[in-house]
Design an enzyme around this catalytic site. Structure first.
Site, PDB file in Angstrom:
ATOM      1  CB  THR A   1    -100.650   9.974  17.390  1.00 39.61           C
ATOM      2  OG1 THR A   1     -99.581   9.481  16.585  1.00 39.61           O
ATOM      3  CG2 THR A   1    -100.331   9.746  18.842  1.00 39.61           C
ATOM      4  CG  HIS A   2    -105.546  10.076  13.986  1.00 40.99           C
ATOM      5  ND1 HIS A   2    -105.462   9.478  12.756  1.00 40.99           N
ATOM      6  CD2 HIS A   2    -106.109   9.165  14.805  1.00 40.99           C
ATOM      7  CE1 HIS A   2    -105.966   8.261  12.826  1.00 40.99           C
ATOM      8  NE2 HIS A   2    -106.367   8.048  14.066  1.00 40.99           N
ATOM      9  CB  ILE A   3    -100.049  14.851  13.957  1.00 40.70           C
ATOM     10  CG1 ILE A   3     -99.207  13.831  14.730  1.00 40.70           C
ATOM     11  CG2 ILE A   3     -99.556  16.266  14.190  1.00 40.70           C
ATOM     12  CD1 ILE A   3     -99.291  13.942  16.233  1.00 40.70           C
ATOM     13  CB  VAL A   4    -105.355  17.327  13.997  1.00 44.37           C
ATOM     14  CG1 VAL A   4    -105.800  15.911  13.696  1.00 44.37           C
ATOM     15  CG2 VAL A   4    -105.525  17.618  15.479  1.00 44.37           C
TER      16      VAL A   4
ATOM     17  CG  ASN B   1    -106.566  13.333  18.126  1.00 45.53           C
ATOM     18  OD1 ASN B   1    -107.738  12.977  18.217  1.00 45.53           O
ATOM     19  ND2 ASN B   1    -105.616  12.517  17.749  1.00 45.53           N
TER      20      ASN B   1
END
Length: 153
Positions: A83-86, A123
């Site tokens: 995951t890439h928390i944005v 994301n």
């Protein structure tokens, strides 16, 4: 060889940042609290694309196929899920729907610029690093312009 898939994660009102009422830093200031979880759409998407990935592996002649780990719900930031928390300081066209302008300039403080994945509203299912590098490069040019004539870009 390994295969991997990613899905997108759309914004929801129930996912947000706030000041934690309990936890504080060493100076007594409240820490940021992230309220986030994967919704049914993200869970179904992950299940679907993971199944397709397994089909691809088998059609490629894989003789060993490991087990799949789906999204962990409720979300736990201690478990890596590609995951890439944005989000958090979203970029947009107006101060009514965003925190920073397309030039990454804060709407309320013209001398404050924000560069990071926090400016993304969601994301999109792709590693955010490349587009973020492009935004940072453009910000470099914008900062040179700003230094020559401080104000709204």
């Amino acid at each position: 060889m390994s295969l991997g898939v990613e899905g997108s994660c759309y914004p929801h009102r129930g996912n947000y940042l706030s000041l934690d009422p309990t936890y504080r830093d060493v100076y007594g200031r409240p820490l940021v609290r992230m309220t986030f979880d994967f919704r049914a759409n993200e869970q179904k998407m992950a299940q679907f694309v993971s199944g397709k990935m397994m089909e691809i592996a088998r059609h490629c002649g894989a003789d060993k196929v490991g087990s799949l780990q789906g999204l962990v719900v409720p979300f736990d930031s201690r478990i890596y899920q590609t995951t890439h928390i944005v989000g958090g300081t979203i970029m947009g066209e107006t101060p009514h729907d965003s925190v920073v302008s397309p030039h990454l300039q804060h709407w309320d403080a013209h001398n404050l610029f924000v560069v990071g994945a926090s400016v993304y509203p969601h994301n999109s299912g792709y590693n955010p690093t490349g587009p973020l590098a492009a935004l940072a490069l453009r910000l470099g040019d914008d900062l040179l312009r700003y230094l020559q004539a401080p104000g709204r870009l």
